[in-house]
Design a protein around this motif. Structure first.
Motif, mmCIF file in Angstrom:
data_model
loop_
_atom_site.group_PDB
_atom_site.id
_atom_site.type_symbol
_atom_site.label_atom_id
_atom_site.label_comp_id
_atom_site.label_asym_id
_atom_site.label_seq_id
_atom_site.Cartn_x
_atom_site.Cartn_y
_atom_site.Cartn_z
ATOM 1 N N UNK A 44 0.817 -1.100 0.059
ATOM 2 C CA UNK A 44 0.026 0.155 -0.090
ATOM 3 C C UNK A 44 0.949 1.284 0.145
ATOM 4 N N UNK A 45 1.726 1.354 0.986
ATOM 5 C CA UNK A 45 2.787 2.333 0.936
ATOM 6 C C UNK A 45 3.582 2.795 -0.501
ATOM 7 N N UNK A 46 4.102 1.510 -0.606
ATOM 8 C CA UNK A 46 4.834 1.542 -2.087
ATOM 9 C C UNK A 46 3.875 2.048 -3.326
ATOM 10 N N UNK A 47 2.799 1.600 -3.172
ATOM 11 C CA UNK A 47 1.877 1.998 -4.412
ATOM 12 C C UNK A 47 1.516 3.341 -4.226
ATOM 13 N N UNK A 48 1.552 4.085 -3.184
ATOM 14 C CA UNK A 48 1.217 5.206 -2.756
ATOM 15 C C UNK A 48 2.476 6.149 -3.305
ATOM 16 N N UNK A 49 3.747 5.664 -2.747
ATOM 17 C CA UNK A 49 4.973 6.675 -3.424
ATOM 18 C C UNK A 49 4.863 6.599 -4.885
ATOM 19 N N UNK A 50 4.711 5.366 -5.525
ATOM 20 C CA UNK A 50 4.731 5.371 -7.046
ATOM 21 C C UNK A 50 3.761 6.141 -7.573
ATOM 22 N N UNK A 51 2.332 6.264 -7.154
ATOM 23 C CA UNK A 51 1.406 7.038 -7.771
ATOM 24 C C UNK A 51 1.802 8.386 -7.668
ATOM 25 N N UNK A 52 2.455 8.985 -6.483
ATOM 26 C CA UNK A 52 2.678 10.219 -6.221
ATOM 27 C C UNK A 52 3.760 10.761 -7.003
ATOM 28 N N UNK A 53 4.865 10.014 -7.027
ATOM 29 C CA UNK A 53 6.039 10.371 -7.712
ATOM 30 C C UNK A 53 5.864 10.531 -9.217
ATOM 31 N N UNK A 54 5.198 9.344 -9.843
ATOM 32 C CA UNK A 54 4.955 9.461 -11.368
ATOM 33 C C UNK A 54 3.787 10.495 -11.643
ATOM 34 N N UNK A 55 2.815 10.661 -10.738
ATOM 35 C CA UNK A 55 1.881 11.632 -11.288
ATOM 36 C C UNK A 55 2.609 13.041 -10.925
ATOM 37 N N UNK A 56 3.330 13.399 -10.171
ATOM 38 C CA UNK A 56 3.996 14.555 -9.981
ATOM 39 C C UNK A 56 5.172 14.733 -11.221
ATOM 40 N N UNK A 57 5.541 13.616 -11.577
ATOM 41 C CA UNK A 57 6.804 13.779 -12.701
ATOM 42 C C UNK A 57 5.844 14.001 -14.046
ATOM 43 N N UNK A 58 4.842 13.253 -14.398
ATOM 44 C CA UNK A 58 3.784 13.589 -15.516
ATOM 45 C C UNK A 58 3.251 14.979 -15.508
ATOM 46 N N UNK A 59 2.825 15.589 -14.354
ATOM 47 C CA UNK A 59 2.500 16.947 -14.174
ATOM 48 C C UNK A 59 3.359 17.839 -14.366
ATOM 49 N N UNK A 60 4.453 17.600 -14.064
ATOM 50 C CA UNK A 60 5.684 18.655 -14.152
ATOM 51 C C UNK A 60 6.228 18.706 -15.547
ATOM 52 N N UNK A 61 6.343 17.644 -16.372
ATOM 53 C CA UNK A 61 6.643 17.508 -17.546
ATOM 54 C C UNK A 61 5.763 18.152 -18.643
ATOM 55 N N UNK A 62 4.447 17.904 -18.178
ATOM 56 C CA UNK A 62 3.539 18.662 -19.180
ATOM 57 C C UNK A 62 3.340 19.957 -18.965
ATOM 58 N N UNK A 63 3.366 20.439 -17.504
ATOM 59 C CA UNK A 63 3.032 21.849 -17.220
ATOM 60 C C UNK A 63 4.342 22.710 -17.858
ATOM 61 N N UNK A 64 5.707 22.307 -17.616
ATOM 62 C CA UNK A 64 6.632 23.062 -18.144
ATOM 63 C C UNK A 64 7.293 22.672 -19.454
#
Length: 330
Positions: A44-64
């Motif tokens: 559960x914790x590993x999935x949470x970390x993966x989702x947040x990290x990859x979500x932020x990564x995709x958001x930043x790459x797209x936004x900037x």
């Protein structure tokens, strides 16, 4: 595009879990359940970390991302943010704490009889790992088995484990976690089976060729069936001699064997002063060493005992005596 995403979604979990033994997610006893709960908590914790990290990564790459209107954009000089530094340092610390506390509590709890079984008298079984075989000794019942072990259901079993050769790992995935067997040392492991059934155990240590298939069966029986098995073995199984036992310890490929006494009469490999029984000169020239054996109960069969071993040398005797007498099988 939608079909491709669906395919990737279906394949990804298979790739991630392809190296896992899925039996651990179907626990058959309280020890295995506590370990499965710990694994699920970690996932559960590993999935949470993966989702947040990859979500932020995709958001930043797209936004900037670079666009025609910001090709010549130069970001201002940044001096850092104390608040952000505290946040992204503190979150991992909290995650580690959330994983560490239940892990430590579970590991210490596994050293004792499972919760709810404290008042039940455990059955003690000595486990000795040798090269490509497992030897189980019942000191209270006066029985010894090779490559299989019978236990009563719904009763704690205390395995006292050691090794006659190299360090190996004792693991029954459906019933609990793994623990090492080491020469001239003793480790202990409690297991409980909820219901009658057959469960596969194995060596999970990286010892070399053949050890990955060094497997055994744990057969959980009702107390009545277990008691009957003990009586049958006492009435029909042959006696194990010291000479024959020394032959058993050689690097050989054995089936399932049963005896009406134990090797603990002569040697306990957990004793620091016990004799060493290594045979390094016999490791060369061996063919395929380990496998799971599916024969019927050996104390009921009347067949000549044959042992597969040295390369093409089928029917190799462990000692000059008829190894195991008439006993060959489960």
């Amino acid at each position: 595009m939608k079909k491709m995403l669906l395919s990737l979604t279906a394949i990804l979990p298979m790739l991630i879990l392809s190296g896992c033994n899925m039996v651990v997610f179907e626990p058959q006893g309280p020890v295995a359940r506590s370990i499965t709960e710990l694994i699920n908590w970690s996932l559960i914790w590993m999935l949470l970390v993966v989702v947040v990290v990859f979500g932020l990564f995709g958001y930043i790459v797209w936004k900037y991302r670079e666009k025609p209107e910001n090709k010549d954009y130069e970001p201002p000089e940044e001096h850092g943010s104390t608040l952000l530094e505290i946040i992204w340092t503190g979150i991992p610390i909290l995650i580690v704490i959330a994983l560490t506390i239940p892990t430590v509590k579970t590991l210490y709890a596994l050293e004792e009889a499972p919760k709810g079984y404290e008042e039940k008298e455990p059955i003690t079984i000595h486990v000795t790992s040798a090269d490509w075989k497992w030897i189980f000794s019942y000191p209270e019942e006066g029985i010894e088995t090779v490559n299989y072990v019978n236990i009563p259901e719904d009763r704690p079993v205390l395995f006292k484990m050691t090794s006659a050769s190299t360090m190996q790992s004792f693991w029954v995935p459906a019933l609990g976690g793994q623990k090492y067997t080491m020469p001239k040392m003793e480790t202990e492991l409690y297991l409980v089976a909820d219901n009658p059934g057959s469960y596969e155990g194995q060596n999970t240590n990286f010892n070399g060729r053949g050890y990955a298939d060094m497997k055994f069966e744990v057969l959980a029986q009702t107390q009545k069936d277990f008691d009957q098995w003990v009586e049958d073995v006492k009435d029909t199984a042959p006696k194990l001699t010291e000479k024959e036992y020394v032959g058993l310890l050689k690097p050989t490929h054995l089936g399932r064997l049963t005896y009406s006494n134990t090797h603990l009469e002569w040697v306990n490999h957990a004793d620091p002063d016990s004799k060493a029984y290594t045979n390094p000169e016999l490791y060369r020239g061996h063919g395929y060493q380990g496998k799971t054996f599916e024969e019927d109960d050996n104390y009921k069969n009347k067949k000549p005992n044959v042992i597969e071993g040295h390369g093409e040398d089928k029917g190799h005797d462990v000692s000059e005596e008829n190894h195991g007498g008439d006993h060959h099988g489960h």
